[in-house]
Motif scaffolding. Structure first.
Motif, PDB file in Angstrom:
ATOM      1  N   ASN A 261       0.834  -1.207   0.000  1.00 11.44           N
ATOM      2  CA  ASN A 261       0.000   0.000   0.000  1.00 11.44           C
ATOM      3  C   ASN A 261       0.865   1.251   0.000  1.00 11.44           C
ATOM      4  O   ASN A 261       1.972   1.252   0.565  1.00 11.44           O
ATOM      5  N   TRP A 262       0.328   2.302  -0.587  1.00 11.52           N
ATOM      6  CA  TRP A 262       0.929   3.633  -0.500  1.00 11.52           C
ATOM      7  C   TRP A 262      -0.183   4.652  -0.377  1.00 11.52           C
ATOM      8  O   TRP A 262      -1.189   4.576  -1.094  1.00 11.52           O
ATOM      9  N   GLN A 263      -0.027   5.588   0.556  1.00  8.07           N
ATOM     10  CA  GLN A 263      -1.025   6.650   0.719  1.00  8.07           C
ATOM     11  C   GLN A 263      -0.327   7.988   0.922  1.00  8.07           C
ATOM     12  O   GLN A 263       0.667   8.074   1.651  1.00  8.07           O
ATOM     13  N   GLN A 264      -0.860   9.014   0.264  1.00  6.04           N
ATOM     14  CA  GLN A 264      -0.292  10.357   0.350  1.00  6.04           C
ATOM     15  C   GLN A 264      -1.425  11.361   0.508  1.00  6.04           C
ATOM     16  O   GLN A 264      -2.462  11.263  -0.157  1.00  6.04           O
ATOM     17  N   THR A 265      -1.244  12.328   1.422  1.00  7.05           N
ATOM     18  CA  THR A 265      -2.213  13.412   1.570  1.00  7.05           C
ATOM     19  C   THR A 265      -1.654  14.689   0.968  1.00  7.05           C
ATOM     20  O   THR A 265      -0.427  14.879   0.900  1.00  7.05           O
ATOM     21  N   PHE A 266      -2.557  15.562   0.523  1.00  7.58           N
ATOM     22  CA  PHE A 266      -2.179  16.812  -0.107  1.00  7.58           C
ATOM     23  C   PHE A 266      -3.004  17.940   0.507  1.00  7.58           C
ATOM     24  O   PHE A 266      -4.108  17.711   1.011  1.00  7.58           O
ATOM     25  N   GLY A 267      -2.469  19.164   0.430  1.00  7.18           N
ATOM     26  CA  GLY A 267      -3.226  20.293   0.926  1.00  7.18           C
ATOM     27  C   GLY A 267      -3.205  20.364   2.442  1.00  7.18           C
ATOM     28  O   GLY A 267      -2.267  19.912   3.103  1.00  7.18           O
ATOM     29  N   ASN A 268      -4.260  20.912   3.017  1.00  8.55           N
ATOM     30  CA  ASN A 268      -4.319  21.170   4.455  1.00  8.55           C
ATOM     31  C   ASN A 268      -5.095  20.071   5.175  1.00  8.55           C
ATOM     32  O   ASN A 268      -6.160  20.304   5.749  1.00  8.55           O
ATOM     33  N   THR A 269      -4.542  18.876   5.158  1.00  7.64           N
ATOM     34  CA  THR A 269      -5.180  17.749   5.817  1.00  7.64           C
ATOM     35  C   THR A 269      -4.988  17.869   7.322  1.00  7.64           C
ATOM     36  O   THR A 269      -3.852  17.940   7.803  1.00  7.64           O
ATOM     37  N   PRO A 270      -6.063  17.903   8.122  1.00  9.61           N
ATOM     38  CA  PRO A 270      -5.893  17.965   9.572  1.00  9.61           C
ATOM     39  C   PRO A 270      -5.222  16.699  10.091  1.00  9.61           C
ATOM     40  O   PRO A 270      -5.383  15.617   9.525  1.00  9.61           O
ATOM     41  N   PHE A 271      -4.464  16.851  11.163  1.00 10.39           N
ATOM     42  CA  PHE A 271      -3.655  15.725  11.656  1.00 10.39           C
ATOM     43  C   PHE A 271      -4.513  14.519  12.006  1.00 10.39           C
ATOM     44  O   PHE A 271      -4.090  13.377  11.845  1.00 10.39           O
ATOM     45  N   TYR A 272      -5.760  14.733  12.466  1.00 12.97           N
ATOM     46  CA  TYR A 272      -6.600  13.616  12.903  1.00 12.97           C
ATOM     47  C   TYR A 272      -7.160  12.803  11.733  1.00 12.97           C
ATOM     48  O   TYR A 272      -7.750  11.743  11.953  1.00 12.97           O
ATOM     49  N   LEU A 273      -6.985  13.274  10.508  1.00  9.20           N
ATOM     50  CA  LEU A 273      -7.398  12.492   9.348  1.00  9.20           C
ATOM     51  C   LEU A 273      -6.217  11.903   8.592  1.00  9.20           C
ATOM     52  O   LEU A 273      -6.414  11.101   7.681  1.00  9.20           O
ATOM     53  N   GLN A 274      -4.997  12.284   8.961  1.00 16.04           N
ATOM     54  CA  GLN A 274      -3.841  11.693   8.295  1.00 16.04           C
ATOM     55  C   GLN A 274      -3.659  10.223   8.672  1.00 16.04           C
ATOM     56  O   GLN A 274      -3.041   9.460   7.936  1.00 16.04           O
ATOM     57  N   GLN A 275      -4.184   9.821   9.822  1.00 20.34           N
ATOM     58  CA  GLN A 275      -4.049   8.431  10.234  1.00 20.34           C
ATOM     59  C   GLN A 275      -5.140   7.537   9.650  1.00 20.34           C
ATOM     60  O   GLN A 275      -5.089   6.317   9.793  1.00 20.34           O
ATOM     61  N   THR A 276      -6.125   8.123   8.987  1.00 16.04           N
ATOM     62  CA  THR A 276      -7.182   7.310   8.394  1.00 16.04           C
ATOM     63  C   THR A 276      -6.735   6.791   7.030  1.00 16.04           C
ATOM     64  O   THR A 276      -6.163   7.532   6.227  1.00 16.04           O
ATOM     65  N   ILE A 277      -6.980   5.515   6.794  1.00 11.83           N
ATOM     66  CA  ILE A 277      -6.636   4.876   5.532  1.00 11.83           C
ATOM     67  C   ILE A 277      -7.893   4.776   4.690  1.00 11.83           C
ATOM     68  O   ILE A 277      -8.959   4.415   5.202  1.00 11.83           O
ATOM     69  N   THR A 278      -7.788   5.091   3.406  1.00 11.81           N
ATOM     70  CA  THR A 278      -8.956   5.132   2.529  1.00 11.81           C
ATOM     71  C   THR A 278      -9.116   3.804   1.806  1.00 11.81           C
ATOM     72  O   THR A 278      -8.524   3.594   0.751  1.00 11.81           O
ATOM     73  N   PRO A 279      -9.885   2.869   2.357  1.00 15.38           N
ATOM     74  CA  PRO A 279     -10.031   1.569   1.697  1.00 15.38           C
ATOM     75  C   PRO A 279     -11.191   1.582   0.716  1.00 15.38           C
ATOM     76  O   PRO A 279     -12.104   2.407   0.817  1.00 15.38           O
ATOM     77  N   LEU A 280     -11.161   0.656  -0.225  1.00 22.30           N
ATOM     78  CA  LEU A 280     -12.296   0.482  -1.115  1.00 22.30           C
ATOM     79  C   LEU A 280     -13.415  -0.274  -0.404  1.00 22.30           C
ATOM     80  O   LEU A 280     -14.598  -0.022  -0.619  1.00 22.30           O
ATOM     81  N   TYR A 281     -13.008  -1.202   0.458  1.00 20.57           N
ATOM     82  CA  TYR A 281     -13.973  -2.007   1.195  1.00 20.57           C
ATOM     83  C   TYR A 281     -13.584  -1.974   2.669  1.00 20.57           C
ATOM     84  O   TYR A 281     -12.444  -2.290   3.029  1.00 20.57           O
ATOM     85  N   LEU A 282     -14.504  -1.563   3.540  1.00 15.31           N
ATOM     86  CA  LEU A 282     -14.225  -1.376   4.954  1.00 15.31           C
ATOM     87  C   LEU A 282     -14.231  -2.728   5.665  1.00 15.31           C
ATOM     88  O   LEU A 282     -15.277  -3.234   6.055  1.00 15.31           O
ATOM     89  N   ARG A 283     -13.041  -3.315   5.856  1.00 12.60           N
ATOM     90  CA  ARG A 283     -12.930  -4.620   6.504  1.00 12.60           C
ATOM     91  C   ARG A 283     -12.954  -4.509   8.021  1.00 12.60           C
ATOM     92  O   ARG A 283     -13.283  -5.457   8.720  1.00 12.60           O
ATOM     93  N   GLN A 284     -12.541  -3.367   8.564  1.00 11.34           N
ATOM     94  CA  GLN A 284     -12.543  -3.125   9.996  1.00 11.34           C
ATOM     95  C   GLN A 284     -13.246  -1.791  10.259  1.00 11.34           C
ATOM     96  O   GLN A 284     -13.236  -0.895   9.426  1.00 11.34           O
ATOM     97  N   ILE A 285     -13.847  -1.673  11.449  1.00 11.71           N
ATOM     98  CA  ILE A 285     -14.541  -0.432  11.782  1.00 11.71           C
ATOM     99  C   ILE A 285     -13.552   0.739  11.783  1.00 11.71           C
ATOM    100  O   ILE A 285     -13.830   1.804  11.238  1.00 11.71           O
ATOM    101  N   LYS A 286     -12.409   0.538  12.412  1.00  9.49           N
ATOM    102  CA  LYS A 286     -11.363   1.561  12.416  1.00  9.49           C
ATOM    103  C   LYS A 286     -10.275   1.140  11.434  1.00  9.49           C
ATOM    104  O   LYS A 286      -9.600   0.146  11.656  1.00  9.49           O
TER     105      LYS A 286
END
Length: 420
Positions: A267-292
């Motif tokens: 996997n590789w994930q990159q954020t751009f712009g003014n992403t708040p710190f509390y959303l940088q730890q969220t991973i954007t999956p296609l299918y939500l396998r876990q609640i968190k």
């Protein structure tokens, strides 16, 4: 004690399997997997509550693929996190499309926060014991609605929306009130701006998927490539616009029929712009396998490494594991098997978190953030145990141990599903 309980459960299930009918039965109609939500997570503590998976197989012609799936959970962790979650998934509700939707509410009085950029934030073990130092208060309401449609037999498009409402703050538990935390020091030093303490965001998502796997929950062969991009316009209050992109490659090789399968994910994930710190730890999956679905570190990304240990603008990680079926059997009129999965996980920062150096004063952190030394590999290894019903309902127990003590001392996680 934990190992004794797990070993007892394994022995009991193997004994049942040895005396049970091994021929698999095609499932039809509704099948339920109710369970007490009793688990353990090294980052969150013991969990108690209830959860249930509902699967509808219709006339059985698509088995082990389901026609409709619901998942509901209401639970609480002893370190102070409450979860309420409803999930739905179907390729058949809308002709020619797959709909995935979920609503989740998480109220965490002790949400882990280890600072920015991995090794650039030294870990002090004396402050991890009986202290709120590496925690913050966080509440999160999240709504997801995603659609997928076929371009060809293997290629699909994806589009959707994710709604976030997040609030962060100091730990407010009575026994910890007034005690110092890294979160508070980051606020004091200016590494966390006032406008990223809380916010409401709407992410627009789009992507492509190419999938040759024989099934989704527990594949035995094939590969899946995903690219998902999202953008959040500045729609609410002080929220600023930001974007992210994630690419994923998963592949599975049957080594001994479907009894031994080698699988890996990159996997590789990159954020751009003014992403708040509390959303940088969220991973954007296609299918939500876990609640968190958060990282980097923890049960969904780098098992055995502290959850959120690597918080950066960009990161990459890989998981490699062997999935070995130990025994298959029939029990309570359901198809079961028990498997084990030795694994190795590793991750790196590809882009460190950036902040305005003119508005920060690192001297206020007294060495708790150096801003340097963020490179290097974060890695762990471990072993898992899976109890699987009808190829889709998966009870999971995994233990991981980091290679570097700066990432933690290891941890055990009991929950559901393979992580990929």
């Amino acid at each position: 004690m934990k190992r004794t309980v797990i070993l007892t459960l394994v022995c009991a299930m193997v004994a049942l399997g040895a005396s049970a009918q091994k021929k698999e039965q095609i499932k039809t109609g509704w099948n339920l997997g109710p369970l007490p939500a009793v688990s353990y997570n090294s980052d969150l503590g013991f969990q108690y509550g209830a959860l249930c998976d509902f699967f509808y197989f219709g006339d059985g012609s698509t088995y082990p693929q389901y026609l409709h799936k619901f998942n509901v959970e209401l639970s609480h962790y002893t370190k102070g996190e409450t979860i309420a979650h409803v999930f739905y998934d179907s390729k058949y509700l809308i002709p020619g499309m797959r709909l995935t939707a979920a609503v989740s509410y998480l109220d965490s009085a002790m949400s882990p926060f280890y600072g920015f950029n991995g090794y650039a934030s030294p870990l002090n073990y004396d402050l991890t014991k009986n202290s709120p130092f590496y925690y913050m208060d966080r509440t999160m309401l999240r709504g997801i609605a995603d659609l997928q449609g076929k371009i060809s037999d293997r290629l699909t498009w994806m589009g959707g929306l994710t709604f976030w409402n997040v609030t962060t703050g100091n730990v407010e538990l009575d026994k910890y009130k007034g005690q110092e935390s890294l979160y508070a020091l980051y606020r004091f030093a200016g590494l966390i701006d006032d406008n990223e303490v809380a916010g409401t965001h709407l992410e627009l998502k789009g992507g492509l998927v190419y999938d040759t796997r024989d099934m989704e929950a527990a594949p035995t062969r094939g590969y899946c490539a995903e690219v998902v991009a999202s953008y959040s316009p500045a729609l609410f209050g002080d929220a600023e616009s930001y974007g992210r992109i994630m690419a994923t490659w998963r592949q599975f090789f049957p080594l001994v029929g479907d009894k031994v399968v080698l699988g890996y994910r990159v996997n590789w994930q990159q954020t751009f712009g003014n992403t708040p710190f509390y959303l940088q730890q969220t991973i954007t999956p296609l299918y939500l396998r876990q609640i968190k679905n958060e990282g980097l570190g923890g049960k969904n990304s780098l098992r055995g490494i502290y959850q959120g240990r690597i918080l950066a603008d960009g990161y990459a990680w890989a998981n490699v594991e062997a999935r070995i079926k130990l025994v298959s059997f029939r029990f309570i009129n359901q198809n079961w098997y028990i498997a084990t999965n030795p694994f190795v996980d590793m991750g790196i920062i590809t882009k460190p978190h950036e902040f305005d150096k003119q508005t920060t004063d690192l001297s206020k952190l007294a060495g708790l953030y150096t801003g340097e030394g963020w490179g290097g590999v974060h890695a762990s290894a471990g072993l898992g145990l899976k109890i699987v019903m009808n190829h889709n309902f998966i009870i999971s127990c995994e233990y991981g141990k980091p290679f570097d003590k700066r990432d933690g001392k290891g941890g055990i996680n009991i929950g559901t599903n393979y992580i990929f």
